[in-house]
Design a protein around this motif. Structure first.
Motif, PDB file in Angstrom:
ATOM      1  N   PRO A 147       0.795  -1.229   0.000  1.00  0.00           N
ATOM      2  CA  PRO A 147       0.000   0.000   0.000  1.00  0.00           C
ATOM      3  C   PRO A 147       0.826   1.275   0.000  1.00  0.00           C
ATOM      4  O   PRO A 147       1.697   1.471   0.842  1.00  0.00           O
ATOM      5  N   ALA A 148       0.540   2.104  -1.020  1.00  0.00           N
ATOM      6  CA  ALA A 148       1.171   3.423  -1.165  1.00  0.00           C
ATOM      7  C   ALA A 148       2.688   3.346  -1.282  1.00  0.00           C
ATOM      8  O   ALA A 148       3.393   4.321  -1.040  1.00  0.00           O
ATOM      9  N   LYS A 149       3.206   2.177  -1.671  1.00  0.00           N
ATOM     10  CA  LYS A 149       4.655   1.994  -1.776  1.00  0.00           C
ATOM     11  C   LYS A 149       5.071   1.318  -3.087  1.00  0.00           C
ATOM     12  O   LYS A 149       5.692   1.929  -3.939  1.00  0.00           O
ATOM     13  N   LEU A 150       4.720   0.045  -3.231  1.00  0.00           N
ATOM     14  CA  LEU A 150       5.233  -0.745  -4.349  1.00  0.00           C
ATOM     15  C   LEU A 150       4.113  -1.096  -5.326  1.00  0.00           C
ATOM     16  O   LEU A 150       3.078  -1.649  -4.926  1.00  0.00           O
ATOM     17  N   TYR A 151       4.352  -0.769  -6.606  1.00  0.00           N
ATOM     18  CA  TYR A 151       3.356  -0.997  -7.652  1.00  0.00           C
ATOM     19  C   TYR A 151       3.934  -1.857  -8.761  1.00  0.00           C
ATOM     20  O   TYR A 151       5.154  -1.877  -8.980  1.00  0.00           O
ATOM     21  N   LEU A 167       0.108   8.898  -8.764  1.00  0.00           N
ATOM     22  CA  LEU A 167       0.685   7.945  -7.812  1.00  0.00           C
ATOM     23  C   LEU A 167       2.030   8.420  -7.253  1.00  0.00           C
ATOM     24  O   LEU A 167       2.590   7.758  -6.380  1.00  0.00           O
ATOM     25  N   LYS A 168       2.508   9.531  -7.777  1.00  0.00           N
ATOM     26  CA  LYS A 168       3.711  10.187  -7.225  1.00  0.00           C
ATOM     27  C   LYS A 168       4.922   9.252  -7.179  1.00  0.00           C
ATOM     28  O   LYS A 168       5.610   9.143  -6.167  1.00  0.00           O
ATOM     29  N   PHE A 169       5.179   8.574  -8.298  1.00  0.00           N
ATOM     30  CA  PHE A 169       6.318   7.668  -8.351  1.00  0.00           C
ATOM     31  C   PHE A 169       7.629   8.438  -8.210  1.00  0.00           C
ATOM     32  O   PHE A 169       7.851   9.452  -8.858  1.00  0.00           O
ATOM     33  N   LYS A 170       8.493   7.919  -7.349  1.00  0.00           N
ATOM     34  CA  LYS A 170       9.810   8.502  -7.154  1.00  0.00           C
ATOM     35  C   LYS A 170      10.906   7.641  -7.771  1.00  0.00           C
ATOM     36  O   LYS A 170      12.051   8.087  -7.896  1.00  0.00           O
ATOM     37  N   PHE A 212      18.083  -1.938  -4.380  1.00  0.00           N
ATOM     38  CA  PHE A 212      17.494  -0.754  -5.013  1.00  0.00           C
ATOM     39  C   PHE A 212      16.113  -0.468  -4.434  1.00  0.00           C
ATOM     40  O   PHE A 212      15.801   0.675  -4.070  1.00  0.00           O
ATOM     41  N   LEU A 213      15.274  -1.499  -4.334  1.00  0.00           N
ATOM     42  CA  LEU A 213      13.921  -1.305  -3.824  1.00  0.00           C
ATOM     43  C   LEU A 213      13.923  -0.929  -2.346  1.00  0.00           C
ATOM     44  O   LEU A 213      13.138  -0.072  -1.915  1.00  0.00           O
ATOM     45  N   ASP A 214      14.787  -1.545  -1.563  1.00  0.00           N
ATOM     46  CA  ASP A 214      14.907  -1.168  -0.152  1.00  0.00           C
ATOM     47  C   ASP A 214      15.196   0.323  -0.015  1.00  0.00           C
ATOM     48  O   ASP A 214      14.561   1.037   0.778  1.00  0.00           O
ATOM     49  N   GLU A 215      16.132   0.776  -0.794  1.00  0.00           N
ATOM     50  CA  GLU A 215      16.552   2.178  -0.707  1.00  0.00           C
ATOM     51  C   GLU A 215      15.461   3.127  -1.197  1.00  0.00           C
ATOM     52  O   GLU A 215      15.150   4.131  -0.546  1.00  0.00           O
ATOM     53  N   GLN A 216      14.854   2.794  -2.321  1.00  0.00           N
ATOM     54  CA  GLN A 216      13.882   3.707  -2.926  1.00  0.00           C
ATOM     55  C   GLN A 216      12.530   3.709  -2.202  1.00  0.00           C
ATOM     56  O   GLN A 216      11.874   4.741  -2.128  1.00  0.00           O
ATOM     57  N   LEU A 217      12.136   2.569  -1.654  1.00  0.00           N
ATOM     58  CA  LEU A 217      10.860   2.514  -0.939  1.00  0.00           C
ATOM     59  C   LEU A 217      10.904   3.314   0.365  1.00  0.00           C
ATOM     60  O   LEU A 217       9.871   3.725   0.876  1.00  0.00           O
ATOM     61  N   ASP A 218      12.087   3.537   0.871  1.00  0.00           N
ATOM     62  CA  ASP A 218      12.229   4.405   2.043  1.00  0.00           C
ATOM     63  C   ASP A 218      11.972   5.868   1.681  1.00  0.00           C
ATOM     64  O   ASP A 218      11.653   6.684   2.548  1.00  0.00           O
ATOM     65  N   LYS A 219      12.083   6.170   0.386  1.00  0.00           N
ATOM     66  CA  LYS A 219      11.924   7.557  -0.066  1.00  0.00           C
ATOM     67  C   LYS A 219      10.528   7.840  -0.620  1.00  0.00           C
ATOM     68  O   LYS A 219      10.082   8.991  -0.609  1.00  0.00           O
ATOM     69  N   GLY A 220       9.861   6.814  -1.152  1.00  0.00           N
ATOM     70  CA  GLY A 220       8.550   7.048  -1.754  1.00  0.00           C
ATOM     71  C   GLY A 220       8.060   5.858  -2.549  1.00  0.00           C
ATOM     72  O   GLY A 220       8.517   4.732  -2.349  1.00  0.00           O
ATOM     73  N   THR A 221       7.157   6.104  -3.473  1.00  0.00           N
ATOM     74  CA  THR A 221       6.525   5.036  -4.246  1.00  0.00           C
ATOM     75  C   THR A 221       7.409   4.601  -5.414  1.00  0.00           C
ATOM     76  O   THR A 221       8.112   5.405  -6.016  1.00  0.00           O
TER      77      THR A 221
END
Length: 293
Positions: A147-151, A167-170, A212-221
């Motif tokens: 939810p609100a993180k990984l798509y 969805l404000k993807f970062k 990569f996902l660990d790092e980026q999911l801490d920042k946003g979607t």
């Protein structure tokens, strides 16, 4: 009676975004979404495709007459803000009426319209009647895995500027062979591109992908996408769930399938996921000889 259950906002969002060749919203008995708020609230805005519950002259709820409810796969009811901890509420009252005739559980949206519309404001509408052509033209959004993180999505969705805005993807994890996305004008967007095909050894990329996902999911979607959004991206998402949640391949598979029914890693990718399960969890748990995999 099949009973009453609560569903989360992310589940309704994913139900609205299922597709095969076309959006599943075009199927008459796929999803029946009911709004039990007042007429003025409904007219002001409601969730796309929702119909307002009928009442008689004494203000009692009536069964819908425009659909064979016993045949509907998913029936979701929502009011303003009923929560799963509540024992009463308009949505609960109406769900009890519907469960008498339904063969499937009646779902009540946890948090109601207020919470769902806060999470997905782009799915608010004033449209009351939907023509078949409108549903045919409906473009599903990427599926929400966390939810609100990984798509999880496809190249077309990844290239859609409106989806990116809503969805404000970062960050993006691109698994397409040669297709790249133009992010001109966009700042602070991180992209990991792993050109891949049906023959790619994705297993060798799993550690880098998970970092990569660990790092980026801490920042946003983050959006993980492949050309069609069926095999490679679902493989990567399952690998990440095994890594981050420390769950088995079987459980990761079940979760992704629940989110997106058409997810289907190729057989070779299933073998790679099985090896990854052993690396992460230190033992083999899932029997991939089962034809289900």
């Amino acid at each position: 009676m099949a009973g009453i259950i609560f569903c989360e906002a992310t589940e309704l969002y994913n139900l609205l975004n299922q597709r095969t060749k076309y959006s599943r919203l075009t199927e008459p008995i796929y999803l029946y979404l009911v709004d039990v708020r007042t007429k003025s609230e409904y007219d002001e805005s409601h969730v796309i495709t929702a119909k307002r519950a009928r009442r008689d002259e004494d203000d009692n709820y009536l069964l819908p007459h425009d659909i064979e409810l016993e045949c509907v796969k998913y029936c979701v009811v929502y009011d303003g803000n009923t929560k799963s901890s509540d024992e009463t509420g308009p949505a609960i009252e109406y769900a009890k009426l519907l469960e008498v005739v339904s063969r499937q559980p009646i779902r009540i949206l946890n948090g109601g319209y207020e919470f769902f519309s806060a999470c997905y404001p782009f799915y608010r509408t004033q449209v009351i009647f939907y023509m078949l052509q409108e549903l045919d033209a409906f473009e599903p959004y990427p599926i929400e895995v966390l939810p609100a993180k990984l798509y999880l999505g496809d190249f077309k969705q990844a290239s859609d500027k409106q989806i990116q805005k809503n969805l404000k993807f970062k960050a993006y994890l691109n698994l397409c062979q040669a297709k790249e996305i133009n992010f001109s004008g966009e700042e602070n967007i991180s992209v990991l591109h792993i050109p891949s095909s049906e023959e790619t050894d994705l297993l060798s990329h799993f550690p880098m992908v998970c970092n990569f996902l660990d790092e980026q999911l801490d920042k946003g979607t983050v959006l993980v996408f492949s050309t069609l959004g069926i095999s490679r991206c679902s493989t990567i998402v399952m690998a990440y769930l095994i890594h981050s949640q420390k769950i088995s391949l079987k459980d990761a598979w079940a979760h992704v399938q629940k989110c997106k029914a058409t997810s289907r890693p190729l057989r070779d990718f299933v073998h790679q996921l099985s090896k990854w399960e052993q690396i992460v969890l230190k033992k083999k748990i899932t029997d991939i000889s089962d034809p289900y995999y």
